[in-house]
Design a protein around this motif. Structure first.
Motif, mmCIF file in Angstrom:
data_model
loop_
_atom_site.group_PDB
_atom_site.id
_atom_site.type_symbol
_atom_site.label_atom_id
_atom_site.label_comp_id
_atom_site.label_asym_id
_atom_site.label_seq_id
_atom_site.Cartn_x
_atom_site.Cartn_y
_atom_site.Cartn_z
ATOM 1 N N LYS A 86 -35.057 58.908 86.453
ATOM 2 C CA LYS A 86 -35.816 58.191 87.479
ATOM 3 C C LYS A 86 -36.887 59.141 87.980
ATOM 4 O O LYS A 86 -36.593 60.136 88.629
ATOM 5 N N THR A 87 -38.138 58.834 87.656
ATOM 6 C CA THR A 87 -39.236 59.773 87.852
ATOM 7 C C THR A 87 -40.284 59.201 88.803
ATOM 8 O O THR A 87 -40.697 58.055 88.663
ATOM 9 N N LYS A 88 -40.693 60.039 89.755
ATOM 10 C CA LYS A 88 -41.789 59.708 90.665
ATOM 11 C C LYS A 88 -42.720 60.905 90.714
ATOM 12 O O LYS A 88 -42.267 62.036 90.854
ATOM 13 N N ILE A 89 -44.016 60.658 90.602
ATOM 14 C CA ILE A 89 -45.012 61.730 90.675
ATOM 15 C C ILE A 89 -45.830 61.520 91.948
ATOM 16 O O ILE A 89 -46.387 60.449 92.169
ATOM 17 N N TYR A 90 -45.888 62.594 92.760
ATOM 18 C CA TYR A 90 -46.598 62.558 94.035
ATOM 19 C C TYR A 90 -47.763 63.545 94.016
ATOM 20 O O TYR A 90 -47.640 64.644 93.475
ATOM 21 N N SER A 91 -48.857 63.158 94.657
ATOM 22 C CA SER A 91 -49.943 64.109 94.902
ATOM 23 C C SER A 91 -49.482 65.033 96.027
ATOM 24 O O SER A 91 -48.484 64.753 96.699
ATOM 25 N N LEU A 92 -50.209 66.113 96.247
ATOM 26 C CA LEU A 92 -49.824 67.033 97.327
ATOM 27 C C LEU A 92 -50.062 66.445 98.710
ATOM 28 O O LEU A 92 -49.589 66.997 99.706
ATOM 29 N N LEU A 101 -47.448 57.739 90.440
ATOM 30 C CA LEU A 101 -46.872 57.215 89.199
ATOM 31 C C LEU A 101 -45.359 57.236 89.324
ATOM 32 O O LEU A 101 -44.792 58.167 89.901
ATOM 33 N N GLN A 102 -44.711 56.188 88.806
ATOM 34 C CA GLN A 102 -43.254 56.177 88.803
ATOM 35 C C GLN A 102 -42.753 55.384 87.618
ATOM 36 O O GLN A 102 -43.461 54.553 87.057
ATOM 37 N N GLY A 103 -41.526 55.675 87.219
ATOM 38 C CA GLY A 103 -40.915 54.965 86.109
ATOM 39 C C GLY A 103 -39.551 55.537 85.797
ATOM 40 O O GLY A 103 -39.134 56.544 86.362
ATOM 41 N N ILE A 104 -38.880 54.881 84.870
ATOM 42 C CA ILE A 104 -37.585 55.347 84.383
ATOM 43 C C ILE A 104 -37.778 55.669 82.905
ATOM 44 O O ILE A 104 -38.205 54.814 82.126
ATOM 45 N N TYR A 105 -37.491 56.902 82.531
ATOM 46 C CA TYR A 105 -37.755 57.395 81.182
ATOM 47 C C TYR A 105 -36.484 57.980 80.580
ATOM 48 O O TYR A 105 -35.536 58.306 81.289
ATOM 49 N N GLN A 106 -36.500 58.140 79.280
ATOM 50 C CA GLN A 106 -35.444 58.844 78.559
ATOM 51 C C GLN A 106 -35.908 60.281 78.333
ATOM 52 O O GLN A 106 -37.105 60.569 78.355
ATOM 53 N N SER A 107 -34.977 61.174 78.068
ATOM 54 C CA SER A 107 -35.327 62.563 77.781
ATOM 55 C C SER A 107 -36.276 62.618 76.589
ATOM 56 O O SER A 107 -36.072 61.941 75.585
ATOM 57 N N ASN A 108 -37.347 63.394 76.725
ATOM 58 C CA ASN A 108 -38.385 63.607 75.700
ATOM 59 C C ASN A 108 -39.275 62.394 75.440
ATOM 60 O O ASN A 108 -40.002 62.365 74.458
ATOM 61 N N GLN A 109 -39.241 61.397 76.306
ATOM 62 C CA GLN A 109 -40.129 60.245 76.167
ATOM 63 C C GLN A 109 -41.506 60.606 76.717
ATOM 64 O O GLN A 109 -41.618 61.303 77.723
ATOM 65 N N ASP A 110 -42.574 60.135 76.059
ATOM 66 C CA ASP A 110 -43.930 60.393 76.525
ATOM 67 C C ASP A 110 -44.177 59.725 77.876
ATOM 68 O O ASP A 110 -43.797 58.571 78.078
ATOM 69 N N LEU A 146 -52.625 69.689 91.363
ATOM 70 C CA LEU A 146 -51.184 69.923 91.427
ATOM 71 C C LEU A 146 -50.463 68.672 91.896
ATOM 72 O O LEU A 146 -50.951 67.949 92.770
ATOM 73 N N TYR A 147 -49.269 68.451 91.324
ATOM 74 C CA TYR A 147 -48.443 67.301 91.666
ATOM 75 C C TYR A 147 -46.998 67.755 91.800
ATOM 76 O O TYR A 147 -46.604 68.781 91.252
ATOM 77 N N LEU A 148 -46.208 66.965 92.508
ATOM 78 C CA LEU A 148 -44.767 67.176 92.596
ATOM 79 C C LEU A 148 -44.102 66.021 91.871
ATOM 80 O O LEU A 148 -44.351 64.857 92.174
ATOM 81 N N VAL A 149 -43.276 66.356 90.884
ATOM 82 C CA VAL A 149 -42.600 65.351 90.067
ATOM 83 C C VAL A 149 -41.127 65.354 90.446
ATOM 84 O O VAL A 149 -40.451 66.380 90.311
ATOM 85 N N GLN A 150 -40.631 64.230 90.935
ATOM 86 C CA GLN A 150 -39.218 64.113 91.283
ATOM 87 C C GLN A 150 -38.495 63.434 90.128
ATOM 88 O O GLN A 150 -38.898 62.359 89.676
ATOM 89 N N VAL A 151 -37.438 64.094 89.640
ATOM 90 C CA VAL A 151 -36.641 63.573 88.532
ATOM 91 C C VAL A 151 -35.174 63.634 88.941
ATOM 92 O O VAL A 151 -34.610 64.726 89.061
ATOM 93 N N ASN A 152 -34.579 62.470 89.191
ATOM 94 C CA ASN A 152 -33.159 62.391 89.558
ATOM 95 C C ASN A 152 -32.774 63.409 90.636
ATOM 96 O O ASN A 152 -31.795 64.136 90.504
#
Length: 159
Positions: free
Chosen positions: A113-119, A125-134, A144-150
């Motif tokens: 479960k991925t969310k990308i935030y600006s500073l 950007l957000q989405g649910i991805y599998q490991s190694n998915q583009d 610079l961004y902060l990416v939250q993953v699980n």
């Protein structure tokens, strides 16, 4: 709005004091497979008897690999990342910095479960991805961004 920006910047600086710098270590075996480790500054890589030991941080049990099955060991700047929080799944984001597509790799087999935030704290950007998915980040502005993953936060630089 300015108050939110100030709070976001303050939180970023507080969290950054607990960051863990990590280095990517790739082990290539004679059978052609690869295994990648994200070794924190508190971890270590060492040889003892006929084994390679990879300890990803100060609290984990080392992974033991017999030397006679290793073809080569490489260190990668591509996998270098800074994380904030407990990285129990050995999550890494690469390439970092990245421009068009990034990938998030995890040893835990669960959706990311991925969310990308600006500073400034804006969700970009957000989405649910599998490991190694583009993950397409080409539309993001450089910076610079902060990416939250699980529950883990990773600092990401878009070039």
């Amino acid at each position: 709005m300015r108050t939110i920006q100030k709070i976001t910047c303050l939180l970023f600086f507080l969290v950054s004091s607990y960051s863990i710098a990590q280095t990517g270590v790739n082990v290539t075996y004679y059978n052609g497979t690869n295994q990648t480790f994200n070794v924190a500054a508190t971890g270590k890589l060492y040889f003892e008897t006929d084994n390679l030991f990879v300890k990803t941080d100060a609290t984990t049990t080392p992974t033991t690999i017999p030397v006679n099955i290793i073809r080569k060991i490489t260190f990668s700047n591509v996998l270098v990342t800074t994380t904030f929080g407990d990285n129990a799944g050995n999550v890494m984001l690469y390439p970092n910095p990245g421009s068009g597509v990034i990938r998030i790799q995890s040893e835990v087999e669960e959706p990311l479960k991925t969310k990308i935030y600006s500073l400034t704290g804006q969700l970009v950007l957000q989405g649910i991805y599998q490991s190694n998915q583009d993950i397409d980040v080409s539309a993001l502005a450089c910076g610079l961004y902060l990416v939250q993953v699980n529950g883990l936060t990773i600092k990401f630089s878009k070039k």
